[in-house]
Write a protein that holds these residues in place. Structure first.
Motif, PDB file in Angstrom:
ATOM      1  N   ALA A   1       0.836  -1.193   0.000  1.00 26.38           N
ATOM      2  CA  ALA A   1       0.000   0.000   0.000  1.00 26.38           C
ATOM      3  C   ALA A   1       0.870   1.242   0.000  1.00 26.38           C
ATOM      4  O   ALA A   1       1.941   1.273   0.610  1.00 26.38           O
ATOM      5  CB  ALA A   1      -0.921  -0.009   1.220  1.00 26.38           C
TER       6      ALA A   1
ATOM      7  N   HIS B   1      -2.406  -4.075  -9.100  1.00 29.09           N
ATOM      8  CA  HIS B   1      -3.420  -4.616  -8.198  1.00 29.09           C
ATOM      9  C   HIS B   1      -2.845  -5.754  -7.398  1.00 29.09           C
ATOM     10  O   HIS B   1      -2.056  -6.552  -7.886  1.00 29.09           O
ATOM     11  CB  HIS B   1      -4.627  -5.120  -8.996  1.00 29.09           C
TER      12      HIS B   1
ATOM     13  N   TYR C   1      -8.572   2.546  -1.846  1.00 30.47           N
ATOM     14  CA  TYR C   1      -8.183   2.849  -3.225  1.00 30.47           C
ATOM     15  C   TYR C   1      -9.382   3.449  -3.930  1.00 30.47           C
ATOM     16  O   TYR C   1     -10.521   3.321  -3.478  1.00 30.47           O
ATOM     17  CB  TYR C   1      -7.656   1.613  -3.951  1.00 30.47           C
TER      18      TYR C   1
ATOM     19  N   GLN D   1      -8.331   2.536 -11.754  1.00 26.58           N
ATOM     20  CA  GLN D   1      -8.228   2.113 -10.343  1.00 26.58           C
ATOM     21  C   GLN D   1      -6.867   2.527  -9.820  1.00 26.58           C
ATOM     22  O   GLN D   1      -5.835   2.215 -10.414  1.00 26.58           O
ATOM     23  CB  GLN D   1      -8.407   0.607 -10.233  1.00 26.58           C
ATOM     24  N   SER D   2      -6.906   3.252  -8.663  1.00 25.91           N
ATOM     25  CA  SER D   2      -5.653   3.758  -8.095  1.00 25.91           C
ATOM     26  C   SER D   2      -4.936   2.643  -7.370  1.00 25.91           C
ATOM     27  O   SER D   2      -5.520   1.603  -7.043  1.00 25.91           O
ATOM     28  CB  SER D   2      -5.949   4.888  -7.112  1.00 25.91           C
ATOM     29  N   PRO D   3      -3.656   2.834  -7.114  1.00 31.67           N
ATOM     30  CA  PRO D   3      -2.954   1.899  -6.236  1.00 31.67           C
ATOM     31  C   PRO D   3      -3.566   1.934  -4.829  1.00 31.67           C
ATOM     32  O   PRO D   3      -4.273   2.862  -4.443  1.00 31.67           O
ATOM     33  CB  PRO D   3      -1.513   2.419  -6.228  1.00 31.67           C
ATOM     34  N   LEU D   4      -3.260   0.948  -4.027  1.00 31.46           N
ATOM     35  CA  LEU D   4      -3.750   0.868  -2.650  1.00 31.46           C
ATOM     36  C   LEU D   4      -3.021   1.901  -1.789  1.00 31.46           C
ATOM     37  O   LEU D   4      -1.794   2.035  -1.870  1.00 31.46           O
ATOM     38  CB  LEU D   4      -3.513  -0.551  -2.111  1.00 31.46           C
TER      39      LEU D   4
END
Length: 871
Positions: A2, A79, A188, A199-202
């Motif tokens: 993350a 992901h 995210y 989709q963003s990174p965590l």
């Protein structure tokens, strides 16, 4: 892994793999040396294009790399294995993303109310996508584990839909309770724009490290007592940690300047303040230690300094102290030189120049020494101190409050040694609007110091105002041998003043309970007033006692008797009247003089009773009845009841004792009677009357001897009676020498015109004149008799009927005058009244028919008051 959010503002950018040239990286704000994306931090967005589109139908599948960028670094992520990869099918819009990529500004912070975590999402390139719909979702999970070894499962994430406005920015709100501020928030973003899902990174963050406090409030500026400008504010109330503050202010005087400072306190001092300057200030806050986010700036606050600056502007001090005021004077945009400044008190008294000092080119100081209490002048309770130019004074002034803080605190420990009550009066303190009084104290472990002082560590004590104007405070429980140092603190916005401290030892201020079982009595045979008591149980110290006693009545005139013997439980005092009711009370105090007198005990009263035998028997006289030619005569003895002072204090009966030559002696009980008749048959018969009470019989008794030979002894040469007035007659006599022992004389008188009883008096033998006080009528006839009483018997009396002749005639004439003179006076008054009434009536009758000349026509205009000469 993350992405840890270490700053509250960063960027999310997604690019296809073929756009890696320097142009795009620069346009996205990414430096060239950070353009290589690590395979461990790569996020993927897949798109499928519509095959019907002739231009883009042949485009291959495109993978977008999404990364975070802050001012410090660039981080990318793919992901995690347990989070489903998202792809989207688009038409020609995906071609645009292929060419340009996608970029967003993201701001995340914990709201100041500690209830919401907010992320703000805004597209970086708005114009190319203004026709595309923007939808944002935030997926998150809160975990109490700070360092998660594995990414949570997909089902554990919660989703919130962000609120996107028409300006194409979105707010995402994640509820976070206060107890979870230290948890780890994993989240995210899923962004849908132009038909493509990104989709963003965590991301991971602890909400406590991303708090954005509310702006500080209550911004305030004032000039301090030392001439500095103090900027102060209030800290946000909900901040759960210490804060630091950034202050920016601008000064607009002759030269404008701007200052930006960071402080950890809620105030900032600015020096070199000049009159007529304007200051604009703003403040913001941030967590003091560790990561945090600056709050918004507070509302600007503007403060303008006056043309005349006093520092301090107000002083509160006590009597006898010394104070100083400083002043900077500006006149017509020019600061006055301190050498030209003079000082005045109340614009009525110029302060001597020796009390003024030059501190700098523009600062002047005045020192006031040994101050006296301020005298209120109407509604003004202070003295006005003016800083003036040589020839004029500004209307602004400094205020001086001088208070007399000498307050007497008195304490008293109760007789049970369980509590101490302290009292003090605020009447000696001049009332100061907005002030409050408070008793403070410090208890030492043992005893008092020789010089009590105000202690830095002290406690307040609640005191309540009583009806008598005193404040009363109760200490309970108490430590008898601990020293209680106490003082009165006057609290005011200008400061606080303390009265001189006093130290009290509860054991030294004991007010004992009053003595109990108090009794009062007149001692039998001794004749003293005896008061007895029982000492109180507490304190155990030796006690002295004080007795007060007096005749019982409405207003008792007390006499005081001191008893210093600690072991005494009674005391006897002489009193003048042994047959009166006395009231007595007792109180006590420590013998060493410490503490207070107790209250007076309940009064005890004596009971009138016989305390001694009667002092003497009654004085008596005789009436002789029967034929004077016969040897036997009836003698009636007469006496008056004994008074209490003689009977001590009552007489139960009287006894007549007889003594004759032949029959010897005998006694006869008369009871409570005041007369007794017996037969005189022998040549000499001596009688005496004895008074008897419950103690015994009287010792000193009068004797009267009836003797035939002595009744012929004549020593009274003359007797005269002169009436002085209707209530007094002067009786005088002459006696001839005698061989017998004369004991006393008896004067006897009676009214011959009435059947009154004979009245008599006993007179000492050495008296030659006596005033008889009785009711005498001058026109009545009285008989006066004088009997010489010898030890051997009663001598021959001298008897006169009426007053002495010369005075008698005069009195008769005077009696006639008493009647005639009032008659003459009354007649004269009556005659004078008759003449006055007759005169008024004759005047009215005579002038009734005479006309008033002023009403005649010929008399018009004539002055009847003016005299005219007759020719």
């Amino acid at each position: 892994m993350a992405y840890p959010i270490s700053t509250w503002r960063f960027k999310l950018f997604c690019v296809p793999p073929n756009i890696t040239d320097d142009y795009f990286l620069l346009s996205a704000g990414i430096s060239k040396n950070t353009s290589n994306l690590s395979g461990d931090y790569e996020a993927v967005a897949e798109t499928k294009f519509n095959s019907s589109d002739t231009y883009i139908s042949n485009l291959p599948k495109v993978t977008f790399h999404c990364c975070f960028e802050s001012e410090q670094d660039v981080n990318c992520s793919v992901h995690a294995d347990n989070i489903e990869e998202k792809t989207a099918v688009s038409t020609e819009n995906s071609f645009i993303f292929q060419q340009l990529g996608a970029n967003w500004n993201i701001q995340c912070w914990m709201k100041g109310d500690m209830e919401l975590f907010i992320c703000y999402v805004e597209p970086l390139f708005k114009n190319p996508f203004k026709n595309y719909d923007l939808k944002v979702h935030l997926l998150y999970v809160l975990s109490d584990v700070i360092d998660l070894p594995l990414t949570p499962q997909k089902d554990s994430f919660q989703t919130v839909q962000c609120n996107c406005s028409v300006q194409e920015y979105c707010d995402c709100h994640v509820p976070v309770t206060t107890v979870k501020l230290n948890y780890t928030l994993l989240m995210y973003l899923k962004i849908t724009s132009g038909g493509v899902i990104f989709q963003s990174p965590l991301m991971s963050v602890q909400p406590i490290n991303a708090v954005k406090p509310h702006p500080p409030s209550g911004l305030h500026m004032e000039i301090t007592d030392h001439g500095n400008l103090r900027i102060s504010w209030c800290s946000p109330t909900l901040a759960p940690f210490p804060l630091q503050y950034q202050v920016k202010y601008s000064e607009n005087s002759t030269v404008r300047r701007e200052v930006d400072e960071v402080v950890s306190d809620t105030s900032l001092l600015v020096d070199t303040v000049l009159p007529g300057s304007s200051y604009e200030v703003q403040v913001r806050a941030k967590k003091l230690d560790g990561p945090g986010i600056w709050s918004d700036w507070s509302t600007p606050h503007v403060f303008t300094t006056p043309d005349v600056i006093y520092f301090p502007p107000k002083i509160l001090t006590s009597v006898g102290s010394n104070v100083s005021f400083h002043c900077i004077y500006k006149n017509e945009n020019k600061t006055v030189s301190s050498e030209k400044i003079v000082w005045w008190m109340n614009l009525a008294e110029k302060i001597p120049q020796r009390q003024c000092n030059v501190i700098s080119d523009h600062v002047s100081r005045v020192t006031l020494s040994n101050l006296k209490a301020t005298k209120p002048r109407g509604k003004f309770t202070y003295d006005a101190v003016y800083c003036c130019n040589e020839h004029e004074c500004h209307h602004r002034y400094a205020e001086l409050y001088v208070i007399d803080v000498n307050i007497n605190i008195s304490c008293e420990t109760d007789g049970y040694l369980t509590k101490m009550t302290c009292r003090w009066s605020a009447n000696t303190i001049q009332s100061l609007v907005g002030s409050s009084l408070q008793l403070r104290y410090h208890r030492s472990s043992l005893y008092c110091s020789d010089r009590p002082s105000v202690q830095t560590i002290s406690e307040p004590k609640d005191c309540h105002l009583q009806k008598d104007g005193f404040y009363e405070c109760i200490f309970q429980p108490i430590f008898l041998l601990s020293g209680y140092t106490m003082w009165i603190r006057i609290n005011h916005t200008l400061g606080s003043l303390d009265s001189p401290p006093t130290c009290v030892l509860p054991d030294s201020v004991v007010k004992p309970l009053p003595p109990s079982s108090v009794k009062a009595e007149i001692t039998v045979n001794i004749g003293l007033l005896k008061i007895s008591w029982e000492k109180p149980v507490f304190p155990e110290n030796n006690l002295q006692f004080q007795i007060r006693y007096g005749l019982n009545g409405k207003e008792i005139q007390w006499k005081v008797h001191e008893v210093y013997d600690a072991k005494s439980k009674s005391a006897s005092v002489p009193v003048p009247d042994l047959c009166a009711v006395y009231a007595a009370q007792v109180r006590c105090k420590r013998l060493d003089g410490l503490g207070y007198w107790s209250n007076w005990s309940n009064p005890a009263y004596t009971v009138v009773m016989d305390v001694k035998v009667p002092v003497r028997g009654p004085e008596f006289w005789r009436l002789i009845n029967g034929d004077i030619t016969k040897k036997e005569k009836n003698i009636t003895l007469l006496w008056k009841p004994l008074k209490k002072n003689d009977s001590l204090c009552s007489v139960s009966r009287y006894v007549v004792k007889h003594c004759t030559t032949h029959n010897g002696t005998w006694s006869e009980d008369v009871g409570n009677g005041t007369k007794f008749t017996f037969l005189w048959t022998e040549q000499a018969h001596t009688v005496s009357v004895v008074a008897i009470n419950s103690i015994g019989a009287s010792f000193a008794n009068s004797n009267l001897t009836f003797s035939w030979p002595m009744s012929k002894v004549n020593i009274v040469q003359s007797l005269s009676a002169y009436p002085l007035n209707s209530s007094c007659v002067i009786l005088s006599w002459m006696l001839s020498p005698s061989d017998y022992h004369l004991m006393y004389l008896i004067v006897e008188w009676k009214n011959l015109n009435e059947d009154d009883e004979i009245k008599w008096l006993r007179i000492p033998s050495n008296v030659k004149k006596y005033y008889i006080h009785d009711h005498f009528i001058p026109i009545e006839k009285y008989q006066f008799s004088l009997y010489p009483i010898f030890m051997e018997g009663m001598g021959k009396p001298m008897i006169i009927n009426g007053f002495t002749q010369d005075n008698n005639e005069k009195q008769q004439n005077d009696a006639g005058l008493y009647v005639i003179v009032p008659i003459i006076i009354s007649s004269c008054v009556l005659l004078l009244g008759t003449l006055l009434i007759s005169h008024q009536r004759m005047k009215k009758l005579f002038w009734e028919d005479v006309p008033n000349p002023k009403n005649c026509s010929w008399a018009q205009g004539l002055n009847f008051q003016k005299r005219t000469d007759i020719l």
